[in-house]
Structure formats: structure tokens, C-alpha cells
Design an enzyme around this catalytic site. Structure first.
Site, PDB file in Angstrom:
ATOM      1  N   LYS A   1       0.060  -1.102  -0.056  1.00 20.93           N
ATOM      2  CA  LYS A   1       0.378  -0.196  -0.083  1.00 20.93           C
ATOM      3  C   LYS A   1       0.610   1.779  -0.213  1.00 20.93           C
ATOM      4  O   LYS A   1       0.772   2.720  -0.858  1.00 20.93           O
ATOM      5  CB  LYS A   1      -0.859  -0.681   1.737  1.00 20.93           C
ATOM      6  CG  LYS A   1      -2.369  -1.328   0.836  1.00 20.93           C
ATOM      7  CD  LYS A   1      -2.853  -1.156   2.570  1.00 20.93           C
ATOM      8  CE  LYS A   1      -3.842  -2.552   2.213  1.00 20.93           C
ATOM      9  NZ  LYS A   1      -4.517  -2.523   3.349  1.00 20.93           N
TER      10      LYS A   1
ATOM     11  N   ASP B   1     -11.311   2.930   4.944  1.00 18.58           N
ATOM     12  CA  ASP B   1     -11.847   1.594   4.405  1.00 18.58           C
ATOM     13  C   ASP B   1     -13.261   1.471   4.383  1.00 18.58           C
ATOM     14  O   ASP B   1     -13.797   0.661   3.912  1.00 18.58           O
ATOM     15  CB  ASP B   1     -11.108   0.828   5.240  1.00 18.58           C
ATOM     16  CG  ASP B   1     -10.440  -0.311   4.985  1.00 18.58           C
ATOM     17  OD1 ASP B   1     -10.206  -0.570   3.796  1.00 18.58           O
ATOM     18  OD2 ASP B   1      -9.378  -0.772   6.005  1.00 18.58           O
TER      19      ASP B   1
ATOM     20  N   GLN C   1      -4.858  -1.674   9.416  1.00 10.47           N
ATOM     21  CA  GLN C   1      -4.916  -3.088   8.697  1.00 10.47           C
ATOM     22  C   GLN C   1      -5.563  -3.911  10.201  1.00 10.47           C
ATOM     23  O   GLN C   1      -4.943  -3.270  11.185  1.00 10.47           O
ATOM     24  CB  GLN C   1      -3.583  -2.827   8.805  1.00 10.47           C
ATOM     25  CG  GLN C   1      -3.045  -4.131   7.694  1.00 10.47           C
ATOM     26  CD  GLN C   1      -3.329  -4.210   6.334  1.00 10.47           C
ATOM     27  OE1 GLN C   1      -3.248  -3.692   5.494  1.00 10.47           O
ATOM     28  NE2 GLN C   1      -3.980  -5.791   6.303  1.00 10.47           N
TER      29      GLN C   1
END
Ligand code: NDP
Length: 299
Positions: free
Chosen positions: A54, A121, A98
Site C-alpha cells: 500500500k 476503508d 490494518q
């Protein structure tokens, strides 16, 4: 018949190029550089790989990457303090924590502490509600990537029968909402679904997000249907037992003979997920600054 292979890797490159172009425009015309903060707690090896990728791709499209790697023993309070700091930082337009987080941290508390406008997200309860009621939201990256590939392949999805296998909050449920938003007739299947094979056989689109290697078989697929394989499963390599191999939730060998189109694993949904994270970051940056959003990068 052999299905068209939907090349997620190539499509993700076109999404990243579009993101990169918009980042350049934001810098040149508005003096703004989108910034993405990724928070990793602990040392889960798979998460470390994702976070590294990422960060690398964030820089490649011209954005700023802020990486925060915290010790596995970090308290929930300290993690919340970092999230509050990132929420308040105007150079950070997207925040991602994460998952999974260590057991002593409540993931919902963390996800709901992220500013919904920076929630790239799309897991904050507000964004879940906005998506569920058909309002502008931040859309979870993996289902967004699947939707983009389906739109690219089919054009309009209106009226198609879609079966989503899996009902998780991060893939199955938002995927079903997105398909419904594009006027599919949607069935959500899960571990208690009766005669799953028969349910899948009725579908024009099957999205498999289960976490079971090669579960969906060729004789579950209606001839010509589109199969999107979200699964990422590590299994023993057939030629070398010491090595691992990635396979999806779909038995590619049998499904490719029946389907009209299919995504491979690797090289299908996976690359699209990170591309959509970058797309969401540029979208969040535009919204935060009252600048027009790029076309075709969100639902
Ligand atoms: P979860 O474990 O959270 O959910 C799995 C779902 O599959 C559950 O709803 C479960 O049903 C259902 N299920 C389990 N067994 C069966 C069965 N035998 N028949 C029908 N349904 C079943 O997984 P995720 O949604 O997080 O992930 C799914 C897969 O996608 C995993 O392989 C994961 O690695 C992958 N993934 C890939 C991403 C990418 O970028 N490509 C991103 C995220 C995930 P129930 O609710 O009844 O238990």
C-alpha cells in the site's frame, strides 16, 4: 467454451493511472497533495506485506504515505490517541487501520473512531449506513474493485441475478449493497444456505467471498455467467510441498470451462483492492477540499 479472463492486474493499472492523473491535477491546480496514513499494530506477516504494498503504490501515484507501525502491546487508548491525531491532521486525507488488530483491542471501537470523511476503508458505521441507504459514502475497497470490474465487463448490471457467497462486513454485505445499488436482483448466501450449488446456478453473477479454497465448482455455474473470486487462500504447492500457492474460493479449472468471464487468483480482485484504496484517498481529498471528484473512481 472457455471464459474471458478478467485481468484485474491490468485494470488496476488503469485505475492507478487515473488516480495519478488526478493527484497531479490536485497538486498543479490546487496546491494539494493527497495523503494516506496506514496504521499497523503488531507483526502479522501477511499484514506487513499488504502495508508495504500500500505504501509503495501510494508513493507511485504521487501521494504522501504516512506509515505508523505500532508494537503488538500498544494499548487501545494509545491507538485511539494516534487516530485522533491523524483525524486532526489536514495533510492526512485517508486513514486505514490494518485488520486484524491484537485481541486486546476492539476493532469496532477503532474503526468508528476514524473520521468518516477520512475512512478510506469504508468500515465506519456512518459510511455503512450511508451505503445501505444509497447515499454518497466511502465504499469498502474490495467490493468497490469487484463492482468496477463487473461494470467494465457488462456495462449495465441492471436486472441481472447476482449471488454473493459470504456475508462478512468487509466484503459480502457491502458487495450485496453495491450490486443492489446497480439494480441487480441480489441473493446473499452463507454457511447456512441450503443447496448453495443450486442457488449459484441461477445467477448471472457469482461473487465468492468465503475463505474456502476452490469451493465453488464448475457445475455450480450457469453457462456464460460471470464469476468474481475474492478468496485468497494459501495451500500447499502441488509440485513442491515445501512451497505455498495462492488459490481463490473458486475452482478455476472447472469454472473457466463454463463461465462467460472469470477473475483469476492471483491477478484478479487482489490488485483492484489496493487501486481502490488509492481511488478512495483521492476521492476523500477532493471532498475535503471542495474540489470536483474524478469520474468513475467510486460507486
Ligand atoms: P469471513 O471469514 O469474514 O466471512 C466468510 C463468509 O463465508 C461468512 O459469511 C461465512 O458464512 C461464509 N462461509 C463460510 N463457509 C461457507 C460455506 N461452506 N458455504 C457458504 N458460505 C460459507 O471472510 P471475509 O469476507 O473477510 O473474506 C473472504 C475471503 O476473501 C477470504 O479468502 C479472504 O482472504 C478474502 N479477501 C480478499 C480480499 C482481496 O483483496 N482480494 C480482501 C478481503 C478478503 P457465515 O457468516 O454463516 O459464517
Amino acid at each position: 467454451m472457455s471464459a474471458t479472463i478478467i485481468d484485474g492486474k491490468a485494470f488496476a493499472a488503469t485505475v492507478r493511472a487515473k488516480v495519478g492523473k488526478h493527484v497531479a491535477h490536485l497538486k498543479a491546480e490546487h496546491g494539494i497533495t493527497p495523503g494516506l496514513a496506514v496504521v499497523l499494530v503488531g507483526e502479522d506477516p501477511a499484514s506487513e506485506v499488504y502495508v508495504r504494498n500500500k505504501g509503495k503504490q501510494t508513493l507511485e501515484v504521487g501521494m504522501v504515505s504516512f506509515e505508523h507501525k505500532l508494537d503488538a502491546s500498544t494499548s487501545q487508548e494509545d491507538l485511539l490517541a494516534l487516530i485522533a491525531q491523524l483525524n486532526a491532521d489536514p495533510s492526512v486525507h485517508g486513514i486505514l487501520c490494518q485488520l486484524p488488530v491484537p485481541d486486546h483491542i476492539d476493532s469496532n471501537t477503532i474503526l468508528n473512531a476514524i473520521d468518516p470523511a477520512k475512512d478510506v476503508d469504508g468500515f465506519h458505521i456512518l459510511n455503512v449506513g450511508l451505503l445501505g441507504t444509497g447515499q454518497k459514502s466511502m465504499v469498502p475497497c474490495t467490493p468497490l474493485g469487484c463492482l468496477m470490474m463487473l461494470r467494465e465487463h457488462h456495462g449495465s448490471l441492471s436486472g441481472l441475478d447476482a449471488v454473493v457467497v459470504g456475508r462478512s462486513n468487509i466484503v459480502g454485505k457491502p458487495m450485496a449493497q453495491l450490486l443492489l445499488g446497480d439494480s441487480c436482483t441480489v441473493t446473499i448466501a452463507h454457511s447456512r444456505t441450503k443447496d448453495l450449488a443450486e442457488v449459484c446456478r441461477r445467477a448471472d453473477i457469482v461473487v465468492a467471498a468465503v475463505g474456502r479454497p476452490r469451493m465453488v465448482q464448475g457445475d455450480w455455474i450457469k453457462p456464460g455467467a460471470t464469476v468474481i473470486d475474492v478468496g485468497i487462500n494459501r495451500v500447499q504447492h502441488p509440485d513442491d510441498p515445501a512451497k505455498m500457492k495462492l488459490v481463490g474460493d473458486v475452482d478455476f479449472a472447472s469454472c473457466v470451462e463454463v463461465a462467460g468471464a472469470i477473475t483469476p487468483v492471483p491477478g484478479g480482485v487482489g490488485p483492484m483492492t489496493i487501486a481502490c484504496l488509492l481511488a478512495n484517498t483521492v476521492t476523500a481529498c477532493c471532498r475535503a477540499n471542495g474540489v470536483a471528484e474524478p469520474e468513475g473512481l467510486t460507486a
